[in-house]
Structures are given as structure tokens and as C-alpha cells.
Design an enzyme around this catalytic site. Structure first.
Site, PDB file in Angstrom:
ATOM      1  N   GLU A  58       0.835  -1.206   0.000  1.00 26.61           N
ATOM      2  CA  GLU A  58       0.000   0.000   0.000  1.00 26.61           C
ATOM      3  C   GLU A  58       0.867   1.253   0.000  1.00 26.61           C
ATOM      4  O   GLU A  58       0.611   2.204  -0.746  1.00 26.61           O
ATOM      5  CB  GLU A  58      -0.932   0.013   1.205  1.00 26.61           C
ATOM      6  CG  GLU A  58      -1.873   1.219   1.184  1.00 26.61           C
ATOM      7  CD  GLU A  58      -2.588   1.438   2.502  1.00 26.61           C
ATOM      8  OE1 GLU A  58      -3.795   1.147   2.562  1.00 26.61           O
ATOM      9  OE2 GLU A  58      -1.942   1.917   3.463  1.00 26.61           O
ATOM     10  N   TRP A  77      -9.469  -1.679   0.159  1.00 28.00           N
ATOM     11  CA  TRP A  77      -9.649  -0.603  -0.814  1.00 28.00           C
ATOM     12  C   TRP A  77     -10.648  -0.998  -1.898  1.00 28.00           C
ATOM     13  O   TRP A  77     -11.383  -0.148  -2.414  1.00 28.00           O
ATOM     14  CB  TRP A  77      -8.308  -0.205  -1.428  1.00 28.00           C
ATOM     15  CG  TRP A  77      -7.495   0.694  -0.552  1.00 28.00           C
ATOM     16  CD1 TRP A  77      -6.314   0.409   0.066  1.00 28.00           C
ATOM     17  CD2 TRP A  77      -7.805   2.048  -0.178  1.00 28.00           C
ATOM     18  NE1 TRP A  77      -5.867   1.478   0.797  1.00 28.00           N
ATOM     19  CE2 TRP A  77      -6.772   2.493   0.657  1.00 28.00           C
ATOM     20  CE3 TRP A  77      -8.864   2.904  -0.475  1.00 28.00           C
ATOM     21  CZ2 TRP A  77      -6.764   3.782   1.202  1.00 28.00           C
ATOM     22  CZ3 TRP A  77      -8.863   4.184   0.069  1.00 28.00           C
ATOM     23  CH2 TRP A  77      -7.820   4.612   0.894  1.00 28.00           C
ATOM     24  N   TYR A  91      -4.869   9.504  -1.473  1.00 29.91           N
ATOM     25  CA  TYR A  91      -3.515   9.760  -0.978  1.00 29.91           C
ATOM     26  C   TYR A  91      -2.447   9.912  -2.064  1.00 29.91           C
ATOM     27  O   TYR A  91      -1.723  10.911  -2.092  1.00 29.91           O
ATOM     28  CB  TYR A  91      -3.089   8.641  -0.021  1.00 29.91           C
ATOM     29  CG  TYR A  91      -3.943   8.485   1.192  1.00 29.91           C
ATOM     30  CD1 TYR A  91      -3.771   9.307   2.303  1.00 29.91           C
ATOM     31  CD2 TYR A  91      -4.942   7.513   1.245  1.00 29.91           C
ATOM     32  CE1 TYR A  91      -4.559   9.165   3.435  1.00 29.91           C
ATOM     33  CE2 TYR A  91      -5.740   7.368   2.370  1.00 29.91           C
ATOM     34  CZ  TYR A  91      -5.546   8.191   3.472  1.00 29.91           C
ATOM     35  OH  TYR A  91      -6.324   8.050   4.583  1.00 29.91           O
ATOM     36  N   CYS A 142      -8.053   9.489   6.129  1.00 30.01           N
ATOM     37  CA  CYS A 142      -8.069   9.388   7.589  1.00 30.01           C
ATOM     38  C   CYS A 142      -6.784   9.970   8.170  1.00 30.01           C
ATOM     39  O   CYS A 142      -6.816  10.778   9.092  1.00 30.01           O
ATOM     40  CB  CYS A 142      -8.242   7.944   8.027  1.00 30.01           C
ATOM     41  SG  CYS A 142      -9.854   7.248   7.613  1.00 30.01           S
ATOM     42  N   ARG A 162      -7.168  11.983  11.624  1.00 27.06           N
ATOM     43  CA  ARG A 162      -8.426  12.564  12.124  1.00 27.06           C
ATOM     44  C   ARG A 162      -9.368  11.506  12.663  1.00 27.06           C
ATOM     45  O   ARG A 162     -10.103  11.723  13.625  1.00 27.06           O
ATOM     46  CB  ARG A 162      -9.126  13.353  11.007  1.00 27.06           C
ATOM     47  CG  ARG A 162      -9.555  12.459   9.853  1.00 27.06           C
ATOM     48  CD  ARG A 162     -10.520  13.115   8.892  1.00 27.06           C
ATOM     49  NE  ARG A 162     -10.892  12.164   7.848  1.00 27.06           N
ATOM     50  CZ  ARG A 162     -11.904  11.323   7.922  1.00 27.06           C
ATOM     51  NH1 ARG A 162     -12.663  11.295   8.991  1.00 27.06           N
ATOM     52  NH2 ARG A 162     -12.167  10.496   6.928  1.00 27.06           N
ATOM     53  N   ASP A 165      -9.381   4.080  13.614  1.00 28.28           N
ATOM     54  CA  ASP A 165      -9.922   2.756  13.938  1.00 28.28           C
ATOM     55  C   ASP A 165      -8.805   1.997  14.658  1.00 28.28           C
ATOM     56  O   ASP A 165      -7.877   1.484  14.038  1.00 28.28           O
ATOM     57  CB  ASP A 165     -10.326   2.059  12.638  1.00 28.28           C
ATOM     58  CG  ASP A 165     -10.711   0.595  12.821  1.00 28.28           C
ATOM     59  OD1 ASP A 165     -10.657   0.097  13.960  1.00 28.28           O
ATOM     60  OD2 ASP A 165     -11.054  -0.040  11.812  1.00 28.28           O
TER      61      ASP A 165
END
Length: 260
Positions: A58, A77, A91, A142, A162, A165
Site C-alpha cells: 500500500e 480498498w 492519498y 483518515c 483525524r 480505527d
């Protein structure tokens, strides 16, 4: 990684039960911080198995500026992508090709340039939170911002997330940004310093509580060591074979459903 387990315990004991957009509900606190000295080991969670190949793939996908899942093959994803595998300007797009009125900005390249030429700069930042592009993204970022800091020939990184999880996402994110910091340090001929992770809404989904309790009952193993075998001319030229994690001991994986 005891500090990670301590934060989990704090959320379970002190968190507020909140509704969320997924409909699952969470135990949540506002603001958490974890610090890791990368020179003393790579912060890979040991109280459950982390898919480090997925972390590497990733991150390299981001660094190549890619945003289509057909070149990543990630179940997480894939759940967000359209029928063509497209995720919009997430991103990789923002890191490597932020579109501005004056042209395209490669934030990663600019960060490396500043680290090498102006290491005392307080502007060595990379942002994924492009307000003008949020409505085009399959999922708003995130982990939205990270900043590099150079001192005593060591490179440190602080990342702000922000939405955190804590069971599924955060261990993956900590590993990813630790790897990114290590890669950029090598590119800049620096040693690694700290990875500082800061979370905004730090939450445990209510369908992950039993898994968290199982994980907290496990005693962490010593951290593994990251070895980078090759330093290419550009960070996007790295391949997964460039990275080795020595002595990664871990407990069995703990399954949990991703909230979409």
C-alpha cells in the site's frame, strides 16, 4: 507496543459510546498520542499478526501516486472503489500530484528536497486533505497530514490521523508511517528518529471489543528490526523485496470486520 495496548485500555475504560456513519457504533475518546523510537525497533504490533506485505504494497502504491485498486489488490480498498477500481484523487494523487492554480506539486519530492537542503525548516509537511477534492474521493483521507523534523542527523515524523480505527486501521498506519520515515531517512542519508502518531477521534468499533480484550491479554514480544537492502534513486522505485523485517514474533491474527 505496550503504549498501544494502554491506549486501547483507556478508550475502553474512559471512552464515550457514540453513533457513527457505519451504524455500528464506537467507544471513542478525542485525542491520543503514541511515540516510538525507531532506532530501538520497528513498531509492528506483536499481539496479533500484522500483514506486513500489505503495509509495504500500500505504501509503495501511494508513493507511485496510484489511486486504482487494480494495481494494489486490496480487499479493504476494493470495497471503496468503483467498478473500474478507481478511488478518485486519494492519498497517492495528493502526495505526488497535488493540483494547484499554478501547476502540479509533488509533495514527497519537495519534502525530500527540504530535508536535504533546509533541514531546519518548519515547513516539511505533506497533506492529503485537499478540501477542493474531498467530494471526488471514494473515502476522505483518515491520516491527513505528516511533518518531518531533522535533529542530530536523525529524521522524525509526526502524523495526524483525524479518524482512528484502533483495532484494524491504526496498527497498519503506524507501521506504514514508520516505514515511510525509514525510507525518507535513507534517501536523505539520515538515521531514523521518532515516529509520533496523533489521533483525533480514537475509537473502537463495538463489534471489535471482544477482539481488543483478547489482544490486551497478550504480552507483547520484542520489536522486530527493519533492514532496507537497497536505496533507489527515487522512493517510487522501491520494490517489496527491498525490505526485510528480522525477528518479527507475533501472536495469531485476530479477525475483525472492517467498517465501511
Amino acid at each position: 507496543m505496550q503504549n498501544y495496548l494502554d491506549l486501547l485500555r483507556n478508550i475502553l475504560e474512559c471512552g464515550i459510546t457514540k453513533k457513527d456513519r457505519t451504524g455500528i457504533g464506537t467507544k471513542s475518546i478525542f485525542s491520543g498520542q503514541l511515540r516510538f523510537d525507531l532506532s530501538k525497533g520497528f513498531p509492528l504490533v506483536t499481539t496479533k499478526k500484522i500483514n506486513i506485505k500489505a503495509v509495504i504494497n500500500e505504501l509503495l502504491w501511494f508513493l507511485r501516486g496510484e489511486t486504482n485498486t487494480k494495481t494494489l489488490h486490496s480487499k479493504i480498498w476494493d470495497a471503496w472503489a468503483d467498478e473500474n477500481g478507481d478511488l478518485g484523487p486519494i492519498y497517492g494523487k495528493q502526495w505526488r500530484a497535488w493540483q494547484s492554480a499554478s501547476g502540479t506539486i509533488d509533495q514527497i519530492e519537495e519534502a525530500i528536497r527540504l530535508i536535504k537542503t533546509d533541514p531546519n525548516s518548519r515547513r516539511i509537511l505533506v497533506s492529503a486533505w485537499n478540501v477542493g477534492d474531498l467530494d471526488k474521493m471514494a473515502l476522505p483521507p483518515c491520516h491527513i497530514l505528516f511533518q518531518f523534523y531533522v535533529a542530530n542527523q536523525m529524521l522524525s515524523c509526526q502524523v495526524y490521523q483525524r479518524s482512528a480505527d484502533m483495532f484494524i486501521g491504526v496498527p497498519f498506519n503506524i507501521a506504514s508511517y514508520s516505514l515511510l520515515t525509514s525510507i525518507i531517512a535513507k534517501q536523505s542519508n539520515l538515521n531514523v528518529g521518532e515516529l509520533i502518531w496523533v489521533g483525533g477521534d480514537c475509537h473502537i468499533y463495538l463489534n471489535h471489543v471482544e477482539q481488543i480484550l483478547e489482544q490486551m491479554a497478550r504480552k507483547p514480544f520484542p520489536l522486530p528490526e527493519l533492514v532496507i537492502h537497497r536505496i533507489p534513486n527515487k522512493v517510487e522505485e522501491h520494490t517489496p523485496e527491498d525490505f526485510e523485517f528480522k525477528n518479527y514474533q507475533f501472536y495469531p491474527a485476530i479477525a475483525g470486520e472492517v467498517a465501511v
